[in-house]
Design a protein around this motif. Structure first.
Motif, PDB file in Angstrom:
ATOM      1  N   THR A 262      -6.520 -12.743   1.948  1.00  0.00           N
ATOM      2  CA  THR A 262      -6.108 -13.085   0.600  1.00  0.00           C
ATOM      3  C   THR A 262      -4.631 -13.426   0.604  1.00  0.00           C
ATOM      4  O   THR A 262      -3.935 -13.307   1.598  1.00  0.00           O
ATOM      5  CB  THR A 262      -6.352 -11.903  -0.352  1.00  0.00           C
ATOM      6  N   GLY A 263      -4.143 -13.837  -0.556  1.00  0.00           N
ATOM      7  CA  GLY A 263      -2.705 -14.083  -0.685  1.00  0.00           C
ATOM      8  C   GLY A 263      -2.270 -15.405  -0.107  1.00  0.00           C
ATOM      9  O   GLY A 263      -3.012 -16.385  -0.090  1.00  0.00           O
ATOM     10  N   ARG A 264      -1.046 -15.427   0.433  1.00  0.00           N
ATOM     11  CA  ARG A 264      -0.468 -16.658   0.941  1.00  0.00           C
ATOM     12  C   ARG A 264       0.650 -16.311   1.907  1.00  0.00           C
ATOM     13  O   ARG A 264       1.124 -15.176   1.964  1.00  0.00           O
ATOM     14  CB  ARG A 264       0.078 -17.497  -0.222  1.00  0.00           C
ATOM     15  N   ILE A 265       1.082 -17.304   2.664  1.00  0.00           N
ATOM     16  CA  ILE A 265       2.251 -17.187   3.525  1.00  0.00           C
ATOM     17  C   ILE A 265       3.419 -17.845   2.804  1.00  0.00           C
ATOM     18  O   ILE A 265       3.309 -18.988   2.362  1.00  0.00           O
ATOM     19  CB  ILE A 265       2.017 -17.869   4.887  1.00  0.00           C
ATOM     20  N   VAL A 266       4.532 -17.135   2.676  1.00  0.00           N
ATOM     21  CA  VAL A 266       5.709 -17.662   1.988  1.00  0.00           C
ATOM     22  C   VAL A 266       6.770 -18.030   3.018  1.00  0.00           C
ATOM     23  O   VAL A 266       7.106 -17.219   3.894  1.00  0.00           O
ATOM     24  CB  VAL A 266       6.282 -16.649   0.986  1.00  0.00           C
ATOM     25  N   LEU A 267       7.287 -19.233   2.914  1.00  0.00           N
ATOM     26  CA  LEU A 267       8.362 -19.714   3.793  1.00  0.00           C
ATOM     27  C   LEU A 267       9.636 -19.853   2.980  1.00  0.00           C
ATOM     28  O   LEU A 267       9.668 -20.558   1.967  1.00  0.00           O
ATOM     29  CB  LEU A 267       7.980 -21.072   4.387  1.00  0.00           C
ATOM     30  N   ALA A 268      10.692 -19.170   3.421  1.00  0.00           N
ATOM     31  CA  ALA A 268      11.993 -19.324   2.778  1.00  0.00           C
ATOM     32  C   ALA A 268      12.670 -20.579   3.327  1.00  0.00           C
ATOM     33  O   ALA A 268      12.969 -20.654   4.518  1.00  0.00           O
ATOM     34  CB  ALA A 268      12.859 -18.099   3.058  1.00  0.00           C
TER      35      ALA A 268
ATOM     36  N   ASP B 142      16.733 -12.889  -4.863  1.00  0.00           N
ATOM     37  CA  ASP B 142      15.862 -12.507  -5.966  1.00  0.00           C
ATOM     38  C   ASP B 142      14.638 -13.410  -6.045  1.00  0.00           C
ATOM     39  O   ASP B 142      13.523 -12.947  -6.327  1.00  0.00           O
ATOM     40  CB  ASP B 142      16.639 -12.551  -7.282  1.00  0.00           C
ATOM     41  N   VAL B 143      14.835 -14.701  -5.805  1.00  0.00           N
ATOM     42  CA  VAL B 143      13.716 -15.644  -5.835  1.00  0.00           C
ATOM     43  C   VAL B 143      12.702 -15.304  -4.742  1.00  0.00           C
ATOM     44  O   VAL B 143      11.481 -15.315  -4.971  1.00  0.00           O
ATOM     45  CB  VAL B 143      14.230 -17.086  -5.667  1.00  0.00           C
ATOM     46  N   LEU B 144      13.183 -14.977  -3.544  1.00  0.00           N
ATOM     47  CA  LEU B 144      12.282 -14.648  -2.444  1.00  0.00           C
ATOM     48  C   LEU B 144      11.576 -13.318  -2.675  1.00  0.00           C
ATOM     49  O   LEU B 144      10.395 -13.164  -2.328  1.00  0.00           O
ATOM     50  CB  LEU B 144      13.053 -14.616  -1.130  1.00  0.00           C
ATOM     51  N   LEU B 145      12.266 -12.364  -3.263  1.00  0.00           N
ATOM     52  CA  LEU B 145      11.619 -11.090  -3.559  1.00  0.00           C
ATOM     53  C   LEU B 145      10.492 -11.274  -4.565  1.00  0.00           C
ATOM     54  O   LEU B 145       9.419 -10.666  -4.438  1.00  0.00           O
ATOM     55  CB  LEU B 145      12.648 -10.084  -4.079  1.00  0.00           C
ATOM     56  N   ASP B 146      10.718 -12.114  -5.559  1.00  0.00           N
ATOM     57  CA  ASP B 146       9.654 -12.416  -6.513  1.00  0.00           C
ATOM     58  C   ASP B 146       8.466 -13.084  -5.808  1.00  0.00           C
ATOM     59  O   ASP B 146       7.303 -12.762  -6.078  1.00  0.00           O
ATOM     60  CB  ASP B 146      10.177 -13.329  -7.622  1.00  0.00           C
ATOM     61  N   ALA B 147       8.775 -14.011  -4.897  1.00  0.00           N
ATOM     62  CA  ALA B 147       7.714 -14.732  -4.185  1.00  0.00           C
ATOM     63  C   ALA B 147       6.931 -13.813  -3.255  1.00  0.00           C
ATOM     64  O   ALA B 147       5.770 -14.085  -2.935  1.00  0.00           O
ATOM     65  CB  ALA B 147       8.312 -15.893  -3.389  1.00  0.00           C
ATOM     66  N   SER B 148       7.543 -12.720  -2.810  1.00  0.00           N
ATOM     67  CA  SER B 148       6.868 -11.825  -1.866  1.00  0.00           C
ATOM     68  C   SER B 148       5.748 -11.022  -2.519  1.00  0.00           C
ATOM     69  O   SER B 148       4.887 -10.488  -1.814  1.00  0.00           O
ATOM     70  CB  SER B 148       7.890 -10.875  -1.232  1.00  0.00           C
ATOM     71  N   ARG B 149       5.745 -10.943  -3.838  1.00  0.00           N
ATOM     72  CA  ARG B 149       4.714 -10.160  -4.514  1.00  0.00           C
ATOM     73  C   ARG B 149       3.356 -10.849  -4.381  1.00  0.00           C
ATOM     74  O   ARG B 149       3.183 -11.986  -4.787  1.00  0.00           O
ATOM     75  CB  ARG B 149       5.075  -9.954  -5.983  1.00  0.00           C
ATOM     76  N   GLY B 150       2.413 -10.153  -3.819  1.00  0.00           N
ATOM     77  CA  GLY B 150       1.089 -10.719  -3.611  1.00  0.00           C
ATOM     78  C   GLY B 150       0.959 -11.558  -2.368  1.00  0.00           C
ATOM     79  O   GLY B 150      -0.123 -12.084  -2.079  1.00  0.00           O
ATOM     80  N   ALA B 151       2.037 -11.711  -1.598  1.00  0.00           N
ATOM     81  CA  ALA B 151       1.988 -12.491  -0.364  1.00  0.00           C
ATOM     82  C   ALA B 151       1.552 -11.616   0.803  1.00  0.00           C
ATOM     83  O   ALA B 151       1.670 -10.386   0.768  1.00  0.00           O
ATOM     84  CB  ALA B 151       3.348 -13.115  -0.073  1.00  0.00           C
ATOM     85  N   VAL B 152       1.053 -12.248   1.846  1.00  0.00           N
ATOM     86  CA  VAL B 152       0.718 -11.542   3.081  1.00  0.00           C
ATOM     87  C   VAL B 152       1.945 -11.433   3.974  1.00  0.00           C
ATOM     88  O   VAL B 152       2.181 -10.404   4.608  1.00  0.00           O
ATOM     89  CB  VAL B 152      -0.423 -12.267   3.827  1.00  0.00           C
ATOM     90  N   LEU B 153       2.750 -12.500   4.000  1.00  0.00           N
ATOM     91  CA  LEU B 153       3.895 -12.537   4.907  1.00  0.00           C
ATOM     92  C   LEU B 153       4.968 -13.449   4.326  1.00  0.00           C
ATOM     93  O   LEU B 153       4.666 -14.525   3.812  1.00  0.00           O
ATOM     94  CB  LEU B 153       3.453 -13.075   6.271  1.00  0.00           C
ATOM     95  N   LEU B 154       6.223 -13.008   4.422  1.00  0.00           N
ATOM     96  CA  LEU B 154       7.380 -13.818   4.056  1.00  0.00           C
ATOM     97  C   LEU B 154       8.129 -14.164   5.333  1.00  0.00           C
ATOM     98  O   LEU B 154       8.499 -13.268   6.096  1.00  0.00           O
ATOM     99  CB  LEU B 154       8.291 -13.037   3.102  1.00  0.00           C
ATOM    100  N   VAL B 155       8.340 -15.451   5.575  1.00  0.00           N
ATOM    101  CA  VAL B 155       8.978 -15.923   6.810  1.00  0.00           C
ATOM    102  C   VAL B 155      10.371 -16.448   6.494  1.00  0.00           C
ATOM    103  O   VAL B 155      10.535 -17.331   5.646  1.00  0.00           O
ATOM    104  CB  VAL B 155       8.142 -17.033   7.474  1.00  0.00           C
ATOM    105  N   VAL B 156      11.372 -15.903   7.193  1.00  0.00           N
ATOM    106  CA  VAL B 156      12.749 -16.364   7.028  1.00  0.00           C
ATOM    107  C   VAL B 156      13.315 -16.722   8.399  1.00  0.00           C
ATOM    108  O   VAL B 156      12.991 -16.079   9.402  1.00  0.00           O
ATOM    109  CB  VAL B 156      13.649 -15.296   6.355  1.00  0.00           C
TER     110      VAL B 156
END
Length: 285
Positions: free
Chosen positions: A150-156, A236-250
């Protein structure tokens, strides 16, 4: 020899969750799994067992730790090749050395002395800041490998030039997990002209979107991108995007110095506060 997924284990609940994530990651990538206990020996209660085995007390503890982690990994992903090792070294230095030949390093984070889990452990922070390969840090109790479907992968998406290594890693994770890839870029409306700043037709939001488009220009077939540009502070924008995500990539660029790469304030911020696992990907100069 295939590059392994390396997991740092120490017997804690957080490190066992990292074993789960690492086993899943190895299965997804068709890679071997390597479980490493790295520590300068610490005494503990159990001298009788050590005497019977004719081994140091601390070594018995270390072997028990990696043995438990190995059993857990084999139960979770029976087809993944697993190796273990015990390194008589500080965890930070041992794991950074392991990163030289690893495909990725996976760590659980924990604060010290019962401090809130929002405080990242020093080992996780140091390894993420100096490793030679991507480091995936599991954030407290928020992330769960069981929800990988579920969720999504977030790329900063950072400043130009966009880090190709981070984009590539995020795209691979999205493709392997069959998840959408959300590329996130924060933008701010300047209060006045900045030295050396060239306005993008007076539209910072448009400039941010163009940066995202540039980052996504060479995505592999099958990866579904979602573009998300938001006015606000990057952290702050990335922290908001991390909600419900599987992984945040920076991404993290190497700086000239004695000991590999160093993390900027944005990477520090998301490692401490993100609501999902965070992958820090070193970018070459």
């Amino acid at each position: 020899m295939d590059q392994p997924i390396v997991v740092g284990v120490d017997g804690s609940e957080q490190s066992l969750r990292a074993v789960d994530w690492g086993a899943d990651e190895a299965a997804l990538r068709g890679a071997p799994l390597r479980l490493v206990y790295a520590s300068l020996w610490e005494r503990y209660e159990g001298a009788l067992i050590a005497q019977e085995l004719h081994r140091p007390v601390d070594e018995v503890m270390a072997r028990d730790v990696v043995g438990t982690a190995e059993e857990r990994a084999r139960r979770r992903r029976p087809g993944v090749p697993v190796t273990t090792d015990v390194l008589p070294d500080e965890p930070e230095y041992g794991l950074v050395r392991e990163s030289r030949t690893a495909r990725a390093v996976v760590l659980g984070c924990r604060g010290r002395s019962g401090l809130t889990e929002a405080l990242l452990g020093s080992v996780s922070l140091t390894v993420a800041g100096h490793a030679h390969c991507p480091v995936i840090v599991l954030r407290g109790g928020h992330d769960d490998p069981e929800r990988a479907g579920t969720g999504r992968i977030v790329l900063a998406v950072g400043e130009k030039p966009t880090g190709e290594a981070a984009v590539r890693f995020a795209a691979e994770e999205a493709a392997l997990r069959e998840l959408p890839l959300e590329a996130v870029r924060a933008w701010r409306r300047p209060s006045g002209p900045l030295p050396g700043h060239v306005p993008h037709d007076g539209d910072p939001e448009r400039a941010a979107l163009d940066t995202v488009e540039e980052a996504l220009r060479d995505l592999p077939a099958g990866v579904v991108p979602v573009r998300h540009v938001v006015e606000g502070q990057t952290r702050d924008v990335l922290l908001d995007a991390s909600r419900g995500a599987v992984l945040l990539v920076v991404g993290a660029r190497r700086r000239h110095g004695r000991f590999g790469l160093q993390l900027g304030r944005v990477a520090h911020g998301v490692l401490h506060r993100a609501d999902c696992a965070v992958a820090v990907v070193p970018e070459p100069d």
